[in-house]
Scaffold this motif. Structure first.
Motif, short mmCIF file in Angstrom:
data_model
loop_
_atom_site.label_atom_id
_atom_site.label_comp_id
_atom_site.label_asym_id
_atom_site.label_seq_id
_atom_site.Cartn_x
_atom_site.Cartn_y
_atom_site.Cartn_z
N GLY A 158 -55.07 92.45 52.17
CA GLY A 158 -54.21 92.52 53.13
C GLY A 158 -54.25 93.20 54.74
N SER A 159 -53.14 93.63 55.05
CA SER A 159 -53.54 94.34 56.05
C SER A 159 -54.59 95.32 56.67
CB SER A 159 -52.03 94.45 57.26
OG SER A 159 -52.43 95.08 58.19
N PRO A 160 -55.42 95.81 56.97
CA PRO A 160 -56.41 97.42 57.53
C PRO A 160 -55.10 98.37 58.15
CG PRO A 160 -56.62 95.57 59.14
CD PRO A 160 -55.56 94.72 58.29
N PHE A 161 -53.87 97.92 58.09
CA PHE A 161 -53.23 99.12 59.28
C PHE A 161 -51.75 99.78 57.81
CE2 PHE A 161 -55.94 98.46 62.46
CZ PHE A 161 -56.42 99.50 62.43
N HIS A 162 -52.05 98.55 56.61
CA HIS A 162 -50.82 98.89 56.02
C HIS A 162 -50.82 98.83 55.24
CE1 HIS A 162 -46.43 98.47 55.33
NE2 HIS A 162 -46.61 97.37 54.29
N PRO A 163 -49.94 100.27 53.43
CA PRO A 163 -48.92 100.18 54.31
C PRO A 163 -49.33 102.11 54.69
CG PRO A 163 -49.51 100.97 51.73
CD PRO A 163 -49.89 100.49 52.14
N LYS A 170 -52.21 103.58 58.47
CA LYS A 170 -53.22 103.28 58.91
C LYS A 170 -54.36 104.07 58.13
CE LYS A 170 -50.66 102.15 63.53
NZ LYS A 170 -49.78 102.12 62.86
N THR A 171 -53.99 104.06 57.29
CA THR A 171 -55.32 105.07 56.89
C THR A 171 -55.76 104.25 55.88
OG1 THR A 171 -53.95 106.96 56.39
CG2 THR A 171 -55.65 107.65 58.53
N VAL A 172 -55.20 103.21 55.61
CA VAL A 172 -55.76 102.79 54.47
C VAL A 172 -56.95 102.19 53.74
CG1 VAL A 172 -55.10 100.18 54.99
CG2 VAL A 172 -54.68 100.63 52.79
N LEU A 173 -58.07 101.88 54.10
CA LEU A 173 -58.53 101.75 54.55
C LEU A 173 -60.40 102.68 53.97
CD1 LEU A 173 -59.95 98.30 56.19
CD2 LEU A 173 -59.26 98.62 53.81
N PHE A 174 -59.86 103.49 54.43
CA PHE A 174 -60.58 105.39 54.44
C PHE A 174 -59.49 105.35 52.99
CE2 PHE A 174 -61.13 104.76 59.17
CZ PHE A 174 -62.42 104.67 58.93
N ASP A 175 -58.66 105.62 52.93
CA ASP A 175 -57.68 106.01 51.40
C ASP A 175 -58.64 105.26 50.46
OD1 ASP A 175 -56.13 107.35 53.85
OD2 ASP A 175 -54.50 105.55 52.97
N ILE A 176 -58.89 103.66 50.56
CA ILE A 176 -59.52 103.28 49.69
C ILE A 176 -60.45 103.98 49.22
CG2 ILE A 176 -60.37 100.95 48.68
CD1 ILE A 176 -58.21 99.85 50.02
N ALA A 177 -61.64 104.13 51.07
CA ALA A 177 -62.72 104.63 50.33
C ALA A 177 -63.43 105.77 49.86
CB ALA A 177 -63.80 104.83 52.26
N GLU A 178 -62.17 107.02 50.38
CA GLU A 178 -62.26 107.90 49.69
C GLU A 178 -62.22 107.86 48.09
OE1 GLU A 178 -59.90 112.38 50.73
OE2 GLU A 178 -59.14 110.48 50.72
N ARG A 179 -60.80 107.27 47.60
CA ARG A 179 -60.50 107.33 46.69
C ARG A 179 -61.63 106.90 45.69
NH1 ARG A 179 -56.14 104.94 47.35
NH2 ARG A 179 -56.89 102.96 46.78
#
Length: 664
Positions: A339-344, A346-355
């Motif tokens: 998917g897009s690295p900024f959707h839904p 802008k922090t989606v990839l860092f959200d995944i990195a944290e989770r």
């Protein structure tokens, strides 16, 4: 001297696989040095011993030959591990427990975890289906697929049988897919019925139907119901050679996976050049060369270990996907995002990195530059305690992006800019967990890679910028190009420039760090700066300028989102033209033009200052996200651009046609 940004502690160094492997080579192979530079020098002087040590230390599954390298003096004729036998899939599926192998994530919210045991069963079922279709050694299997578990399972099933895997991401245009797959004549096509990007559901079924019709070699098409449909749409399609992925997995109860014994140099992958200068070249990579090179880079240069959570933002149309999935050979947990690295958000990839507690996080340099422009500051909004490495590639990581990552993502982290490419399915220069990080530098040359920088006469440079070359064979050199019977295209691509050396097409230099100021001071680290692609180097007044030298200055300007520099023939010379895409709400007025020029002049030389600065609404890119400077240069000179299907946004090229700003 570049500022020091990070250094590993002695405790951290001693815990790395690089440290352990150096000790192994001291004990078993008579390596006597202390520093990484000593070790690298040993690895290229004792090149056969080094690659044998990689095989043995990491316990590669298969039968190793005692004949490591033949014809070492002839890069084109070099042969690795003649007589060895192994299987790529077997080495990635050695683990069979309930530990997580794949963490599949998507912008649509999908979250699927697949264990090593489950992965192997799924691969066995798909391999059984392929065997029913008569797939054997050397057959080509193609994927028109998103970055999900489907692609990885299909690749491993193909590799288990000795077949060759080749993939495009579903954002490729119809002609772009046909330009690639028609050359290799695949027997089976795995294709998705759609994908998600930027909040949109994009249906690809019509494209898949045309691709299936045009590829006469196909025995069958396997449709993947990626858009959350309960049933495949095969009933609506013409012909009888369609199967649904889910049906195959449900109808095959085969759980035992057998692995075809293959030669070291047998083909594993076919990857493609960007195709912006003609039909894409079909680059063939070997089973053994890919495996050994990736094990070396992931384990030693990136410190991937058992259970390491490894992520790279990529698609199946970029070689970083091939690099990422090799982490399974080290029993890591691979995080796949589509998917897009900024959707839904802008922090989606860092959200995944944290989770998901990602330990090694990779993305393109442009992604990090965009994060900086968006003013993301995960150091203040996310808990990234587990993160130990940030990787970057695709283009040179700007000096200011190094600052951004340490100031706004994490301070105690190894930021590793890496450089190599599709041509070698790996890296020439990359990271190193036992070395410091200096601003703007790639930490080191990879082990076993005899890299240098040459001037135009083919002479090694003691200092200054030149052409990146490799002077000795390495296992992940392509075995050739598909349908290049006498190797003429292959030879022309890499070996015509400098006799006996691989010319990679990058323009850069070494930066040396020593233990003192005296002439006898010992080099303790030899970093690398890449200034751009050689074919995009600007040459105003006969002075060679890498485009990255300009971009790193323009990136400092808050009003500019991104930029592209090309040379325009003008009055018997060449002048630099800088195209700028501005942040929303800004216009390119005279004060902003002057600010850009002043910033470039103050930090480089007057020769770097563009003669023209032009605002542009979009910048054309390849499907892997790289800006196409050469294509833009052709457009402004009214020359034809071949194969615009290789671009993600070919319509952007029209923005550069007949610009009045370039008429005077």
């Amino acid at each position: 001297m570049s500022p020091l940004l990070w250094s590993p502690s002695l405790e951290d160094i001693n815990a790395t696989q690089m440290h352990a492997f150096m000790q192994y080579c001291r004990d078993r192979h008579h390596f006597e040095g202390e520093s990484y530079e000593d070790f690298h020098q040993w690895s290229v002087c004792e090149i056969s011993q080094f690659w044998a040590a990689i095989w043995d230390y990491f316990k590669v599954s298969g039968k190793r030959s005692d004949t490591i390298l033949q014809n070492a003096e002839d890069m084109l004729g070099a042969r690795w591990f003649e007589g060895a036998q192994l299987n790529f899939a077997e080495n990635l599926l050695r683990r069979e427990d309930d530990a997580v192998a794949l963490m599949v994530r998507g912008e649509d919210g999908r979250s699927i975890d697949i264990s090593y045991r489950e992965l192997k069963i799924s691969v066995a079922k798909l391999a059984a289906y392929m065997r029913e279709q008569g797939i054997t050694k050397g057959d080509r299997i193609a994927g028109f697929v998103p970055n999900s578990h489907h692609a990885l399972i299909a690749m491993l099933a193909a590799a288990s049988l000795g077949a060759i895997w080749s993939s495009c991401s579903p954002d490729f245009g119809l002609n772009g897919v046909l330009d690639r797959f028609s050359q290799i004549e695949p027997s089976i096509l795995f294709a998705t019925n759609g994908y998600f990007y930027g909040g949109k559901r994009i249906d690809t079924l019509a494209r898949v139907a045309v691709i299936a019709e045009k590829l006469d070699s196909l025995k069958q098409v396997v449709l993947i119901p990626y858009l959350d449909k309960t049933e495949c749409d095969i009933a609506t399609l013409d012909g009888t050679n369609w199967r649904c992925w889910d049906d195959i997995q449900e109808q095959h109860d085969e759980t035992r996976l057998t692995f075809e014994a293959m030669a070291f140099s047998d083909p594993l992958y076919i990857l493609y050049s960007s195709g912006t200068t003609g039909k894409p070249k079909c680059i063939v990579h070997s089973i053994g060369g890919t495996l050994l090179q990736h094990i070396k880079e992931l384990a030693l240069h990136t410190d991937v270990k058992r259970d390491t959570r490894l992520f790279y933002y990529t698609t199946c149309g970029w070689m970083m996907w091939n690099w990422l999935v090799s982490g399974l050979a080290l029993e890591a947990s691979i995080v796949l995002y589509d998917g897009s690295p900024f959707h839904p958000q802008k922090t989606v990839l860092f959200d995944i990195a944290e989770r998901d507690k990602i330990q090694i996080f990779g993305a393109s340099a442009k992604y990090y530059a965009a994060c900086q422009k968006f003013e993301l500051s995960p150091i203040n909004t996310h808990c990234l305690d587990q993160l130990k490495s940030l990787l970057s590639t695709g283009s040179p990581l700007a000096h200011e992006s190094f600052d951004y990552l340490y100031e706004h993502v994490k301070r105690d982290v190894c930021v590793s800019s890496i450089s190599g490419g599709t041509d070698i399915v790996s890296c020439f220069a990359l990271g190193n967990p036992v070395l410091p990080v200096y601003r703007g530098e790639l930490q080191c040359i990879g082990l076993g890679m005899d890299v240098d920088f040459f001037n135009a006469q083919g002479e090694p440079l003691r200092s200054g910028k030149g052409e990146l070359v490799c002077k000795q064979p390495f296992p992940s050199m392509p075995t050739g190009f598909w349908n290049d019977e006498h190797g003429e295209k292959y030879r022309s691509a890499y070996f015509d420039r400098f006799a006996g050396c691989w010319a990679h097409g990058d323009y850069g230099e070494f930066i040396t760090h020593t233990d003192g100021q005296s002439p006898a001071a010992k080099i303790i680290q030899k970093g690398v700066v890449i200034h751009g692609r050689s074919d995009a180097v600007l040459n105003p007044g006969g002075v060679r300028i890498g485009t990255a030298e300009i971009y790193r200055q323009v990136d400092k300007i808050d009003e500019v989102f991104e930029s592209l520099a090309v040379g325009q023939n003008w009055e018997d010379d060449l002048r630099i033209v800088l195209f700028v895409r501005l942040q929303e709400g800004h216009v390119l007025d005279e004060p902003l033009k002057q600010k850009i020029k002043d910033t470039i002049r103050a930090n480089t030389t007057p020769r770097h200052v563009p003669a023209k600065i032009v605002q542009i609404a979009d910048i054309p890119r390849t499907l892997s996200g790289k800006m196409v400077e050469i294509a833009v240069r052709k457009v402004i000179h009214n020359e034809a651009v071949n194969n615009t299907e290789a671009l993600a946004n070919p319509e952007a090229l029209k923005l550069f046609e007949n610009l009045k700003e370039l008429q005077s």
